[in-house]
Write a protein that holds these residues in place. Structure first.
Motif, short mmCIF file in Angstrom:
data_model
loop_
_atom_site.label_atom_id
_atom_site.label_comp_id
_atom_site.label_asym_id
_atom_site.label_seq_id
_atom_site.Cartn_x
_atom_site.Cartn_y
_atom_site.Cartn_z
N GLU A 61 32.83 41.62 44.24
CA GLU A 61 32.05 41.72 43.00
C GLU A 61 30.68 41.06 43.14
N GLN A 89 34.18 36.13 45.23
CA GLN A 89 33.90 36.42 43.82
C GLN A 89 33.25 35.19 43.17
N VAL A 108 51.85 42.03 43.94
CA VAL A 108 50.43 42.34 43.70
C VAL A 108 49.99 43.51 44.57
N GLN A 159 33.56 46.14 39.68
CA GLN A 159 34.03 46.62 38.39
C GLN A 159 33.11 47.72 37.91
N ASN A 195 40.85 44.32 36.16
CA ASN A 195 41.09 42.89 36.34
C ASN A 195 42.55 42.68 36.72
N GLY A 196 42.76 41.89 37.77
CA GLY A 196 44.12 41.59 38.18
C GLY A 196 44.79 42.65 39.03
N ALA A 197 44.04 43.69 39.43
CA ALA A 197 44.64 44.78 40.21
C ALA A 197 44.99 44.35 41.63
N GLY A 198 44.31 43.32 42.12
CA GLY A 198 44.61 42.85 43.48
C GLY A 198 43.45 42.99 44.45
N LYS A 199 42.24 43.19 43.92
CA LYS A 199 41.06 43.37 44.79
C LYS A 199 40.78 42.10 45.61
N THR A 200 40.71 40.96 44.89
CA THR A 200 40.41 39.70 45.58
C THR A 200 41.53 39.35 46.56
N THR A 201 42.76 39.64 46.16
CA THR A 201 43.89 39.38 47.05
C THR A 201 43.73 40.18 48.35
N HIS A 245 55.99 38.40 41.39
CA HIS A 245 54.94 39.34 40.97
C HIS A 245 54.37 40.06 42.20
N1 LIG Z 1 47.37 32.12 44.15
C1 LIG Z 1 47.94 32.88 43.24
N2 LIG Z 1 49.09 32.52 42.63
C2 LIG Z 1 49.70 33.29 41.71
N3 LIG Z 1 49.21 34.50 41.30
C3 LIG Z 1 48.08 34.91 41.85
C4 LIG Z 1 47.37 34.14 42.84
N4 LIG Z 1 46.26 34.83 43.21
C5 LIG Z 1 46.28 35.97 42.49
N5 LIG Z 1 47.34 36.04 41.69
C6 LIG Z 1 47.70 37.14 40.78
O1 LIG Z 1 47.59 38.35 41.50
C7 LIG Z 1 47.05 39.38 40.69
C8 LIG Z 1 45.85 39.97 41.36
O2 LIG Z 1 44.81 39.04 41.40
P1 LIG Z 1 43.40 39.35 42.07
O3 LIG Z 1 42.59 38.11 41.94
O4 LIG Z 1 43.62 39.89 43.44
O5 LIG Z 1 42.86 40.50 41.11
P2 LIG Z 1 41.43 41.19 41.07
O6 LIG Z 1 41.65 42.66 41.21
O7 LIG Z 1 40.52 40.54 42.04
O8 LIG Z 1 40.96 40.88 39.58
P3 LIG Z 1 39.51 40.56 38.96
O9 LIG Z 1 38.86 41.88 38.72
O10 LIG Z 1 39.82 39.87 37.69
O11 LIG Z 1 38.75 39.70 39.94
C9 LIG Z 1 46.75 38.74 39.35
O12 LIG Z 1 47.81 39.03 38.47
C10 LIG Z 1 46.70 37.26 39.65
O13 LIG Z 1 47.10 36.52 38.54
#
Ligand SMILES: Nc1ncnc2c1ncn2[C@@H]1O[C@H](COP(=O)(O)OP(=O)(O)OP(=O)(O)O)[C@@H](O)[C@H]1O
Ligand SMILES: [Mg+2]
Length: 321
Positions: free
Chosen positions: A168, A91, A26, A200, A46-52, A24
């Motif tokens: 957030e 977060q 990200v 968000q 949600n899930g876009a990759g911000k926290t990553t 996947h």
């Molecule tokens: N440790 C991990 N193992 C597997 N997948 C992960 C891991 N961390 C994040 N992901 C996946 O990476 C993608 C991005 O996650 P991330 O937490 O960066 O999103 P986000 O933009 O912060 O979302 P949100 O608004 O929900 O906080 C998601 O699909 C998540 O499931």
């Protein structure tokens, strides 16, 4: 006496950041540039990759590819120097529920090697600044969501970081607490701190951010000031409503030549005329309707907001507070 190192002009630069979890993808090549003393906001569903992105830039996880400098230090070769210069409010809260507010802050002071006297001073200062002095001796488990969020940010500030990541920071806060948090962010920036903010809430980015980037499917799909982003999309229009179909039809004829792309909704007896939001264009439209003796029941002007931008760029709705 030693002169302090000259601070870098750019607080964060990233080139081609990539990260996958399994197969996947990200982050698929992210470039960022955040000048010192500014607020940069990363938007995404949600899930876009911000926290990553925040985790990579704050050295909590590694990127698979690309490079970045934070507070003048290379992420890959000088992670300790990066860590010493930054603060992260995640977060999900870092507050220890069993400890009091004061104890949580003291723990951070110890982790930052502040020393007893300096630590005590800094903790007292922060409790005061964040309106937590009265609750300082109570266990954090008894705090409201807003108090916990403030304590969380206060803990981040114990080490006086130059660059702060806020993931957030106002999710779940009531409007008054959100405004309180915004003021804290403004005060920090006025003091020269750089803020990397994910949110968000588009009104939050509109309110605070000097520049905004929209993350979608692993890429930055747009970047600019809130106004630049709003100008990028059509969506400004005047909506005219009529008492009957005859009114709608004569209005459509009247504006037809002037605003070719006007759209009509016969069920709602409404006509939407593209519009740049200027008073001049509005007056010209009303004059034209007057000339054709068209009776308008009601009129509303719609200027695009960040919500429209987000929807146009990513096709997803975001949360409203
Ligand atoms: N440790 C991990 N193992 C597997 N997948 C992960 C891991 N961390 C994040 N992901 C996946 O990476 C993608 C991005 O996650 P991330 O937490 O960066 O999103 P986000 O933009 O912060 O979302 P949100 O608004 O929900 O906080 C998601 O699909 C998540 O499931
Ligand atoms: Mg997140």
């Amino acid at each position: 006496m030693t002169t302090p190192p000259r601070p870098a002009i750019t607080a964060i630069t990233a080139t081609g950041l990539r990260r996958s979890f399994g197969d996947h993808v990200v982050l698929d090549g992210i470039d960022l540039n955040v000048p010192r003393g500014t607020v940069f906001s990363l938007l995404g569903a949600n899930g876009a990759g911000k926290t990553t992105t925040v985790k990579i830039l704050s050295t909590l996880i590694r990127a698979d590819g690309g490079s970045a400098r934070v507070a003048g230090h290379d992420l890959a070769t000088e992670p300790d120097a990066v860590r010493a210069a930054i603060g992260v409010t995640g977060q999900f809260s870092a507050v220890d529920n069993l400890l009091t507010g004061q104890e949580n802050l003291h723990l951070m002071a110890d982790l930052n090697h502040l020393g007893r006297a300096a630590g005590r001073r800094r903790v007292a200062e922060l409790l005061d600044q964040f309106g937590l002095a009265d609750a300082a001796g109570k266990p954090a488990v008894t705090y409201s969501g807003g108090m916990r969020r403030r304590l969380d940010l206060a803990m981040t500030l114990v080490g006086t970081p130059q660059v702060i990541f806020l993931d957030e920071p106002t999710t779940g806060l009531d409007p008054r607490s959100r405004r309180g948090m915004w003021q804290i962010v403004r005060d920090l920036v006025a003091g020269g701190v750089t803020i990397f903010l994910t949110t968000q809430y588009l009104d939050e980015a509109d309110e605070l951010a000097d520049r905004i980037a929209v993350l979608d499917h692993g890429r930055i799909v747009a970047e600019g000031t809130a106004d630049e982003l709003k100008r990028r999309i059509p969506g400004g229009h005047v909506e005219l409503r009529f008492a009957d179909l005859a009114g709608l039809e004569s209005a459509a004829r009247a504006v037809g030549g002037a605003a070719g792309q006007a759209t009509r909704d016969s069920d709602a007896l409404a006509l939407r005329v593209p519009h740049d939001g200027s008073l001049h264009a509005l007056k010209a439209l009303l004059d034209r309707l007057d000339e054709h003796v068209v009776e308008v029941d009601s009129l509303s002007v719609h200027t695009p907001d960040l919500d429209d931008v987000f929807l146009a760029l990513t096709g997803e709705k975001v949360a409203t507070p």
